[in-house]
Design a protein around this motif. Structure first.
Motif, PDB file in Angstrom:
ATOM      1  N   HIS A   1       0.683  -1.255  -0.115  1.00 39.50           N
ATOM      2  CA  HIS A   1      -0.020  -0.115  -0.011  1.00 39.50           C
ATOM      3  C   HIS A   1       0.681   1.288   0.062  1.00 39.50           C
ATOM      4  CE1 HIS A   1      -4.137   1.261   0.376  1.00 39.50           C
ATOM      5  NE2 HIS A   1      -3.786   1.793   1.118  1.00 39.50           N
ATOM      6  N   GLY A   2       1.845   1.222   0.970  1.00 41.09           N
ATOM      7  CA  GLY A   2       2.728   2.302   1.070  1.00 41.09           C
ATOM      8  C   GLY A   2       3.461   2.793  -0.197  1.00 41.09           C
ATOM      9  N   GLU A   3       4.037   1.809  -0.724  1.00 39.24           N
ATOM     10  CA  GLU A   3       4.824   2.022  -1.689  1.00 39.24           C
ATOM     11  C   GLU A   3       4.106   2.486  -3.271  1.00 39.24           C
ATOM     12  OE1 GLU A   3       8.028  -1.471  -0.936  1.00 39.24           O
ATOM     13  OE2 GLU A   3       6.513  -2.022  -2.318  1.00 39.24           O
TER      14      GLU A   3
ATOM     15  N   PHE B   1       4.289  11.347  10.347  1.00 35.15           N
ATOM     16  CA  PHE B   1       3.722  12.400  10.918  1.00 35.15           C
ATOM     17  C   PHE B   1       4.856  13.595  10.737  1.00 35.15           C
ATOM     18  CE2 PHE B   1       0.120  10.002  12.790  1.00 35.15           C
ATOM     19  CZ  PHE B   1      -0.847  10.474  11.961  1.00 35.15           C
ATOM     20  N   ARG B   2       6.087  13.026  11.228  1.00 31.78           N
ATOM     21  CA  ARG B   2       7.150  14.071  11.564  1.00 31.78           C
ATOM     22  C   ARG B   2       7.594  14.561  10.190  1.00 31.78           C
ATOM     23  NH1 ARG B   2       8.577  10.846  15.964  1.00 31.78           N
ATOM     24  NH2 ARG B   2       9.695   9.307  14.845  1.00 31.78           N
TER      25      ARG B   2
ATOM     26  N   ASN C   1       2.400   6.669  -2.114  1.00 30.15           N
ATOM     27  CA  ASN C   1       3.150   7.850  -1.543  1.00 30.15           C
ATOM     28  C   ASN C   1       4.717   7.951  -2.039  1.00 30.15           C
ATOM     29  OD1 ASN C   1       3.310  10.236  -0.576  1.00 30.15           O
ATOM     30  ND2 ASN C   1       3.945   9.373   1.496  1.00 30.15           N
ATOM     31  N   PRO C   2       4.724   8.136  -3.219  1.00 29.15           N
ATOM     32  CA  PRO C   2       6.282   7.937  -3.813  1.00 29.15           C
ATOM     33  C   PRO C   2       7.122   9.382  -3.071  1.00 29.15           C
ATOM     34  CG  PRO C   2       4.772   8.715  -5.468  1.00 29.15           C
ATOM     35  CD  PRO C   2       4.050   8.357  -4.496  1.00 29.15           C
ATOM     36  N   GLU C   3       6.624  10.547  -2.930  1.00 27.19           N
ATOM     37  CA  GLU C   3       7.521  11.602  -2.533  1.00 27.19           C
ATOM     38  C   GLU C   3       7.839  11.592  -0.980  1.00 27.19           C
ATOM     39  OE1 GLU C   3       3.660  13.810  -1.989  1.00 27.19           O
ATOM     40  OE2 GLU C   3       4.068  12.041  -3.163  1.00 27.19           O
TER      41      GLU C   3
ATOM     42  N   ASN D   1       8.114   3.084   4.372  1.00 28.01           N
ATOM     43  CA  ASN D   1       7.112   2.106   3.696  1.00 28.01           C
ATOM     44  C   ASN D   1       5.727   2.132   4.092  1.00 28.01           C
ATOM     45  OD1 ASN D   1       9.349   0.823   2.435  1.00 28.01           O
ATOM     46  ND2 ASN D   1       9.578  -0.571   4.177  1.00 28.01           N
ATOM     47  N   ILE D   2       5.444   3.459   4.544  1.00 30.20           N
ATOM     48  CA  ILE D   2       3.959   3.723   4.760  1.00 30.20           C
ATOM     49  C   ILE D   2       3.634   5.071   3.990  1.00 30.20           C
ATOM     50  CG2 ILE D   2       4.580   5.005   6.858  1.00 30.20           C
ATOM     51  CD1 ILE D   2       2.091   3.556   8.064  1.00 30.20           C
ATOM     52  N   GLY D   3       2.496   4.848   3.276  1.00 28.37           N
ATOM     53  CA  GLY D   3       1.755   6.136   2.593  1.00 28.37           C
ATOM     54  C   GLY D   3       0.842   6.916   3.286  1.00 28.37           C
ATOM     55  N   CYS D   4       0.708   7.982   2.450  1.00 32.79           N
ATOM     56  CA  CYS D   4      -0.176   9.130   3.276  1.00 32.79           C
ATOM     57  C   CYS D   4      -1.850   8.364   3.284  1.00 32.79           C
ATOM     58  CB  CYS D   4      -0.616  10.170   2.353  1.00 32.79           C
ATOM     59  SG  CYS D   4       0.750  11.484   2.304  1.00 32.79           S
ATOM     60  N   GLU D   5      -2.211   7.475   2.220  1.00 28.90           N
ATOM     61  CA  GLU D   5      -3.531   6.810   2.204  1.00 28.90           C
ATOM     62  C   GLU D   5      -3.490   5.955   3.216  1.00 28.90           C
ATOM     63  OE1 GLU D   5      -5.380   5.485  -1.234  1.00 28.90           O
ATOM     64  OE2 GLU D   5      -5.111   7.440  -2.055  1.00 28.90           O
ATOM     65  N   LYS D   6      -2.519   4.840   3.557  1.00 27.40           N
ATOM     66  CA  LYS D   6      -2.513   4.274   4.839  1.00 27.40           C
ATOM     67  C   LYS D   6      -2.682   4.940   6.136  1.00 27.40           C
ATOM     68  CE  LYS D   6      -1.646   0.283   7.045  1.00 27.40           C
ATOM     69  NZ  LYS D   6      -2.492  -0.514   7.039  1.00 27.40           N
ATOM     70  N   ILE D   7      -2.006   6.130   6.258  1.00 27.05           N
ATOM     71  CA  ILE D   7      -2.276   6.736   7.427  1.00 27.05           C
ATOM     72  C   ILE D   7      -3.868   7.456   7.307  1.00 27.05           C
ATOM     73  CG2 ILE D   7      -1.725   9.339   8.222  1.00 27.05           C
ATOM     74  CD1 ILE D   7       0.671   7.657   8.529  1.00 27.05           C
ATOM     75  N   TRP D   8      -4.330   7.876   6.425  1.00 30.95           N
ATOM     76  CA  TRP D   8      -5.623   8.323   6.481  1.00 30.95           C
ATOM     77  C   TRP D   8      -6.707   7.184   6.914  1.00 30.95           C
ATOM     78  CZ3 TRP D   8      -5.080  10.787   0.922  1.00 30.95           C
ATOM     79  CH2 TRP D   8      -4.402  11.990   1.180  1.00 30.95           C
ATOM     80  N   HIS D   9      -6.156   5.803   6.433  1.00 31.44           N
ATOM     81  CA  HIS D   9      -6.902   4.609   6.875  1.00 31.44           C
ATOM     82  C   HIS D   9      -6.686   4.213   8.482  1.00 31.44           C
ATOM     83  CE1 HIS D   9      -9.313   1.254   5.695  1.00 31.44           C
ATOM     84  NE2 HIS D   9      -8.258   0.413   6.315  1.00 31.44           N
TER      85      HIS D   9
END
Ligand SMILES: [Zn+2]
Ligand SMILES: [Zn+2]
Lengths: 224, 251
Positions: free
Chosen positions: B26-28, B68-69, B31-33, B38-46
């Motif tokens: 999911h992460g890869e 978050f940092r 959220n490339p930038e 190995n964790i992306g923004c969408e995972k965070i929102w989820h």
């Protein structure tokens, strides 16, 4: 932060476990027949009870009536209350049950009902990423802020609103919320996530419209 | 005022969910930038709601903290969501209409009266049991040596089996403690204390409402006092208990 306050005011917290709290004392007395103490026992929760009924019924008259009915039901069943659960939670669960029964009976939810049959869609994507500041809780002293928050909440679909109110306002845990509403724990979590994110977006929009404009924030930064 | 327990979101629930397997995939993808752990923004929102509720495992939590940092967007989502939870969780958000409290009090006063008739019909079957308990419980024979010993045994037994922190009730007119709902104390002025305190103050457990704790002691001396018919007879002889209670008990 209100943390210290919270602990002090909490009628449940009983750091010295060997002494019954005032609430335990009241419960025991009412259970043994001192009925006149019941009002004193429930009075601290009356607004929570009302808010739970209102979240489900969305009508002040019905909510008040159901809140009273729920209190009477709690009174009639007070001996069934067992100290393993929190009294406030027990009270809220009775209220939710009463409110759901009332709503079923009156079938006031035809419109909402249809929309509620949809299952949760994919992930919700936040829309607003503005720079953030913390809104101090003192903002709630202002009636218009409370009203804006209440309106944002009222604009949510029923399934999100109910879960959010029970979990984040009534402070039931996930399991208790699921039980009260008769839905799965997974549904509670999904709906809660969406409710929180949607409210955040709604309030961020409100910021742009100046809801909090008279709040003492620094220029150029917004609360979320 | 009512306190809201655990208002700090991070303290709320700590039921750890099993860690999710599609995290890295999911992460890869997402959220490339700002891919740090190995964790992306969408995972965070989820997961952000579970994160606030303390309902993520340690690995995910630290990956999220790290994200978050470094990701201002997700930091903004987190901060705003925290605001939402804190503001709506505030007691001040619960308002009832003017006069609500008064009307409630009135309605309770009108409809939550002691219902005498209901009480009697519901509990009628308990009367013989109550009478028995009156005899065995030691109300009017507390002075004989045998009974005092029995009483002491009973207390010792009770002390062992009754949860010490259990809230019990005592009325002013007897040295017996009860649990709420016991018909002996119905309508009486009672004071509550813990079982431990009651025992320390010399109160004996009620053999009706605390029966289940006393019965577990069947084998011991106290158990035999409570259950044994001969013991009843002895006690009756010693104390000449007149009246109904004793007669009922003997049956
Ligand atoms: Zn991010
Ligand atoms: Zn009793």
């Amino acid at each position: 932060m209100a943390e210290a306050n919270v602990v002090l005011n909490n009628p449940i917290s009983n750091p010295d476990q060997t002494r019954p709290t005032r609430e335990q004392d009241l419960i025991a007395r009412v259970q043994s027949g001192q009925n006149e103490l019941f009002y004193e026992l429930v009075q601290p929760y009356e607004r929570r009870v009302y808010a739970a009924a209102l979240a489900i019924l969305r009508n002040e008259t019905d909510a008040e009536d159901v809140a009273q009915e729920a209190m009477l039901k709690a009174f009639a069943n007070i001996r069934q209350f067992r100290a393993e659960s929190r009294f406030s939670t027990w009270l809220i669960q009775i209220t939710v049950n009463e409110a759901l029964m009332r709503r079923r009976r009156e079938r006031t939810v035809v419109m909402e009902g249809i929309d509620d049959r949809r299952e949760e869609e994919g992930d919700y994507t936040p829309r607003d990423f503005a720079d953030w500041r913390e809104i101090p809780s003192e903002a709630l002293e202002r009636k218009e802020v409370r009203q804006k928050l209440a309106q944002a909440l009222a604009s949510l679909d029923r399934k999100y609103r109910e879960v959010f109110v029970l979990r984040d306002m009534e402070q039931l845990n996930i399991q208790e919320t699921a039980e009260a509403l008769g839905i799965s724990v997974a549904s509670v979590k999904t709906r809660l996530l969406r409710a929180r994110l949607m409210l955040r977006d709604l309030l961020a929009g409100g910021w742009e419209q100046g809801w909090f404009s008279r709040l003492p924030f620094e220029k150029g930064s917004k609360p979320w | 005022m009512v306190g809201h327990e655990n208002r700090d979101p991070s303290n709320r629930e700590s039921t750890n969910r099993e860690s999710t397997n599609h995290e890295s995939a999911h992460g890869e993808k997402m959220n490339p930038e700002m891919n740090q752990e190995n964790i992306g923004c969408e995972k965070i929102w989820h997961e952000i709601s579970n994160f606030l509720d303390g309902d993520v495992d340690a690995a995910l939590r630290s990956a999220m903290d790290q994200h978050f940092r470094t990701c201002p967007r997700c930091a903004s989502v987190l901060a705003g969501t925290k605001n939402v939870v804190r503001l709506y969780g505030d007691e001040r958000m619960m308002e009832a209409p003017a006069g609500f409290s008064k009307r409630l009090e009135k309605r309770l006063a009108r409809n939550a009266r002691p219902a005498r008739s209901r009480w009697l019909s519901m509990e009628a079957w308990l009367i013989p049991v109550a009478a028995l308990a009156l005899v065995v419980g030691g109300l009017h024979f507390a002075n004989s040596w045998a009974t005092q010993r029995a009483r002491r045994d009973l207390m010792a037994q009770a002390a062992k089996n009754i949860p010490p922190d259990m809230v019990v009730l005592v009325a002013a007119d007897s040295k017996i403690f009860h649990v709420a709902g016991c018909s002996f104390i119905h309508g009486k002025q009672v004071r509550s204390l813990t079982a431990k305190e009651a025992l320390k103050e010399g109160y004996a457990p009620c053999t009706r409402c605390l029966r289940k704790y006393l019965q577990t002691a069947k084998a011991g001396p106290a158990g035999s006092i409570v259950q044994d018919d001969d013991a009843h007879a002895d006690l009756e002889e010693e104390n000449n208990p007149p009246g109904q209670a004793a007669n009922l008990a003997a049956k």
